[in-house]
Motif scaffolding. Structure first.
Motif, PDB file in Angstrom:
ATOM      1  N   MET A   1       0.839  -1.193   0.000  1.00 29.76           N
ATOM      2  CA  MET A   1       0.000   0.000   0.000  1.00 29.76           C
ATOM      3  C   MET A   1       0.881   1.252   0.000  1.00 29.76           C
ATOM      4  N   ARG A   2       0.504   2.237  -0.791  1.00 30.20           N
ATOM      5  CA  ARG A   2       1.304   3.464  -0.884  1.00 30.20           C
ATOM      6  C   ARG A   2       1.258   4.240   0.435  1.00 30.20           C
ATOM      7  N   THR A   3       2.409   4.753   0.842  1.00 28.32           N
ATOM      8  CA  THR A   3       2.451   5.595   2.032  1.00 28.32           C
ATOM      9  C   THR A   3       2.105   7.033   1.658  1.00 28.32           C
ATOM     10  N   VAL A   4       1.664   7.768   2.663  1.00 32.14           N
ATOM     11  CA  VAL A   4       1.237   9.157   2.488  1.00 32.14           C
ATOM     12  C   VAL A   4       1.831   9.999   3.608  1.00 32.14           C
ATOM     13  N   GLY A   5       2.335  11.165   3.261  1.00 30.20           N
ATOM     14  CA  GLY A   5       2.782  12.143   4.249  1.00 30.20           C
ATOM     15  C   GLY A   5       2.126  13.481   3.980  1.00 30.20           C
ATOM     16  N   VAL A   6       1.961  14.259   5.013  1.00 31.26           N
ATOM     17  CA  VAL A   6       1.283  15.554   4.898  1.00 31.26           C
ATOM     18  C   VAL A   6       2.168  16.651   5.474  1.00 31.26           C
ATOM     19  N   GLU A   7       2.263  17.762   4.758  1.00 35.03           N
ATOM     20  CA  GLU A   7       2.902  18.978   5.258  1.00 35.03           C
ATOM     21  C   GLU A   7       1.815  20.031   5.441  1.00 35.03           C
ATOM     22  N   GLU A   8       1.786  20.643   6.615  1.00 33.11           N
ATOM     23  CA  GLU A   8       0.816  21.706   6.883  1.00 33.11           C
ATOM     24  C   GLU A   8       1.543  22.982   7.288  1.00 33.11           C
ATOM     25  N   GLU A   9       1.051  24.106   6.758  1.00 27.83           N
ATOM     26  CA  GLU A   9       1.542  25.422   7.143  1.00 27.83           C
ATOM     27  C   GLU A   9       0.491  26.075   8.037  1.00 27.83           C
ATOM     28  N   LEU A  10       0.928  26.563   9.190  1.00 27.22           N
ATOM     29  CA  LEU A  10       0.025  27.145  10.175  1.00 27.22           C
ATOM     30  C   LEU A  10       0.373  28.609  10.410  1.00 27.22           C
ATOM     31  N   LEU A  11      -0.653  29.401  10.722  1.00 17.37           N
ATOM     32  CA  LEU A  11      -0.428  30.793  11.111  1.00 17.37           C
ATOM     33  C   LEU A  11      -0.099  30.868  12.589  1.00 17.37           C
ATOM     34  N   LEU A  12       0.849  31.716  12.938  1.00 22.89           N
ATOM     35  CA  LEU A  12       1.140  32.035  14.335  1.00 22.89           C
ATOM     36  C   LEU A  12       0.373  33.309  14.693  1.00 22.89           C
ATOM     37  N   VAL A  13      -0.492  33.220  15.706  1.00 20.25           N
ATOM     38  CA  VAL A  13      -1.363  34.348  16.021  1.00 20.25           C
ATOM     39  C   VAL A  13      -1.381  34.606  17.524  1.00 20.25           C
ATOM     40  N   ASP A  14      -1.745  35.836  17.873  1.00 21.18           N
ATOM     41  CA  ASP A  14      -1.950  36.192  19.271  1.00 21.18           C
ATOM     42  C   ASP A  14      -3.207  35.480  19.780  1.00 21.18           C
ATOM     43  N   PRO A  15      -3.138  34.775  20.910  1.00 22.09           N
ATOM     44  CA  PRO A  15      -4.301  34.005  21.363  1.00 22.09           C
ATOM     45  C   PRO A  15      -5.487  34.863  21.794  1.00 22.09           C
ATOM     46  N   GLU A  16      -5.257  36.139  22.076  1.00 17.70           N
ATOM     47  CA  GLU A  16      -6.343  37.026  22.501  1.00 17.70           C
ATOM     48  C   GLU A  16      -6.891  37.866  21.352  1.00 17.70           C
ATOM     49  N   THR A  17      -5.994  38.449  20.558  1.00 19.40           N
ATOM     50  CA  THR A  17      -6.435  39.370  19.504  1.00 19.40           C
ATOM     51  C   THR A  17      -6.576  38.707  18.150  1.00 19.40           C
ATOM     52  N   GLY A  18      -5.949  37.560  17.954  1.00 17.87           N
ATOM     53  CA  GLY A  18      -5.992  36.885  16.664  1.00 17.87           C
ATOM     54  C   GLY A  18      -5.044  37.452  15.627  1.00 17.87           C
ATOM     55  N   GLU A  19      -4.264  38.459  15.990  1.00 19.05           N
ATOM     56  CA  GLU A  19      -3.360  39.083  15.030  1.00 19.05           C
ATOM     57  C   GLU A  19      -2.144  38.192  14.772  1.00 19.05           C
ATOM     58  N   PRO A  20      -1.721  38.039  13.513  1.00 23.17           N
ATOM     59  CA  PRO A  20      -0.525  37.247  13.213  1.00 23.17           C
ATOM     60  C   PRO A  20       0.710  37.822  13.894  1.00 23.17           C
ATOM     61  N   LYS A  21       1.571  36.918  14.384  1.00 22.99           N
ATOM     62  CA  LYS A  21       2.763  37.318  15.134  1.00 22.99           C
ATOM     63  C   LYS A  21       4.016  36.802  14.429  1.00 22.99           C
ATOM     64  N   VAL A  22       5.045  37.659  14.381  1.00 26.76           N
ATOM     65  CA  VAL A  22       6.312  37.298  13.736  1.00 26.76           C
ATOM     66  C   VAL A  22       7.179  36.568  14.758  1.00 26.76           C
ATOM     67  N   LEU A  23       6.886  35.296  14.973  1.00 26.19           N
ATOM     68  CA  LEU A  23       7.542  34.544  16.042  1.00 26.19           C
ATOM     69  C   LEU A  23       8.014  33.164  15.605  1.00 26.19           C
ATOM     70  N   SER A  24       8.112  32.920  14.318  1.00 27.96           N
ATOM     71  CA  SER A  24       8.479  31.569  13.869  1.00 27.96           C
ATOM     72  C   SER A  24       9.865  31.163  14.349  1.00 27.96           C
ATOM     73  N   THR A  25      10.811  32.091  14.333  1.00 27.80           N
ATOM     74  CA  THR A  25      12.168  31.765  14.777  1.00 27.80           C
ATOM     75  C   THR A  25      12.167  31.349  16.243  1.00 27.80           C
ATOM     76  N   ALA A  26      11.418  32.071  17.056  1.00 24.23           N
ATOM     77  CA  ALA A  26      11.356  31.750  18.484  1.00 24.23           C
ATOM     78  C   ALA A  26      10.659  30.414  18.723  1.00 24.23           C
ATOM     79  N   VAL A  27       9.592  30.153  17.966  1.00 23.51           N
ATOM     80  CA  VAL A  27       8.877  28.885  18.129  1.00 23.51           C
ATOM     81  C   VAL A  27       9.771  27.717  17.721  1.00 23.51           C
ATOM     82  N   LEU A  28      10.490  27.870  16.623  1.00 23.00           N
ATOM     83  CA  LEU A  28      11.393  26.811  16.182  1.00 23.00           C
ATOM     84  C   LEU A  28      12.521  26.587  17.190  1.00 23.00           C
TER      85      LEU A  28
END
Length: 362
Positions: A1-28
């Motif tokens: 059976m063929r294997t399957v992998g998934v790549e997902e891109e997610l937005l980083l957002v403020d949990p209160e305001t919903g505004e996108p945050k420039v924090l990918s380096t810190a999260v990584l």
């Protein structure tokens, strides 16, 4: 059976305001601190995005478990530095994208100008194993008409810079600004595929093979066909549905190739129209039927996809899961429909984002 992998891109957002945050380096950095040498999470073009990749899986239940786990881990790492993740293919709130640092990103910014500045969109890429480049190209040639249906199932980007775009997948419209993006004519052989890619790189318009953004392509890193048309899906269950249907399409196409069946000869013009139709209204309007390229109700086109892949889905024990998943999407709504429903209920795009962040973690 063929294997399957998934790549997902997610937005980083403020949990209160919903505004996108420039924090990918810190999260990584936090992910690396918690798990030195980890290879799950990666940086993306923008500082407001985080990407993860699953391991190849043969069983869809295992793939589902891993997607849910990766989403929760992403949320945990983000939460430790004061943000969260949202599976949104575009930011409902106004945002100024922050390009990452490095020679590659600087080249893209200079080469593509405002098109690169406005590419803060999140996709879901599905990798399906193939036995060879020849089989992979045969698959690419035969799945072309069906990719718009996968797009319609995944639509999850109705808002852009604080406004309703009237599209269910505005991400796909933004993505088409790349000069190497979109559907392709049939290649016919692996040799012609690789020659086409080499010619594109040699033109100087793109930097390397990584910038060949076909709707579906041979992966550079893995022995897979990479299907790239889907928005990142609001719910993990929808990502699994897209993945199992993608595997069904790949297996069906490979069987057609081995049986000597020629691919459909639909032009790129018609394929672009089918993709546009899917992006415009997802499952809430008409789609172009992949066989005839004529308008039909979305539920009829989804039924045609299930029929087309039925034997392959039956052989992988995925048919019932696919039927149930498609029925639920048609009844309960795509990510785009849910986002609009949330706006209608709350009157606030911030509430849309924070509610979708909660959906992402569950």
């Amino acid at each position: 059976m063929r294997t399957v992998g998934v790549e997902e891109e997610l937005l980083l957002v403020d949990p209160e305001t919903g505004e996108p945050k420039v924090l990918s380096t810190a999260v990584l950095a936090r992910a690396e601190q918690d798990d030195p040498g980890q290879e799950v999470f990666e940086k993306e073009l923008y500082g407001q995005m985080l990407e993860f990749a699953t391991h190849p899986q043969a069983d869809m239940a295992d793939l589902s478990t891993e997607i849910v786990r990766c989403r929760k881990e992403a949320a945990r790492h983000a939460g430790e530095i004061g943000c969260t993740v949202a599976a949104l293919a575009s930011s409902p709130l106004p945002v100024s994208p922050s390009l990452g640092r490095g020679r590659r990103y600087e080249w893209m910014a200079e080469q593509f100008g405002i098109a690169a500045q406005e590419q803060l969109v999140c996709g879901c890429h599905v990798h399906v194993a193939v036995e060879s480049d020849e089989e992979g190209v045969a698959v690419l040639d035969r799945i072309r008409p069906w990719l718009s249906v996968l797009s319609a199932l995944s639509v999850n980007s109705p808002f852009w810079q604080g406004k309703d775009t009237c599209y269910d997948s505005y991400r796909s419209q933004v993505w088409q600004r790349w000069p190497s993006a979109g559907p392709t004519e049939p290649f016919g052989s692996a040799e012609r595929y690789h020659r086409r890619v080499a010619d594109m790189v040699a033109s100087g318009v793109i930097l390397d093979e990584g910038m060949v953004y076909f709707d579906a392509r041979l992966s550079q890193r893995y022995p897979t066909v990479e299907i790239r048309v889907a928005d990142v899906c609001l719910h993990a269950s929808t990502a699994v549905l897209v993945a199992l249907l993608a595997r069904g399409l790949v297996e069906t196409a490979a069987r057609e190739w081995r049986a000597g069946r020629e691919p459909a000869d639909h032009s790129v013009n018609l394929l672009r129209m089918a993709a546009w139709r899917a992006a415009r209204s997802g499952l809430d309007g008409e789609l172009l039927h992949p066989a005839t390229m004529r308008r039909m109700p979305a539920d009829s086109v989804v039924a045609a996809l299930l029929e087309h892949t039925g034997q392959a889905l039956t052989d992988s024990d995925d048919l019932e899961r696919a039927r149930v998943g498609c029925a639920q999407l048609l009844d309960d709504g795509t990510g785009a429909r849910i986002q609009r429903r949330l706006l209608e209920q709350t009157g606030s795009l911030r509430e849309v984002v924070t509610a979708c962040a909660r959906h992402t973690r569950t």
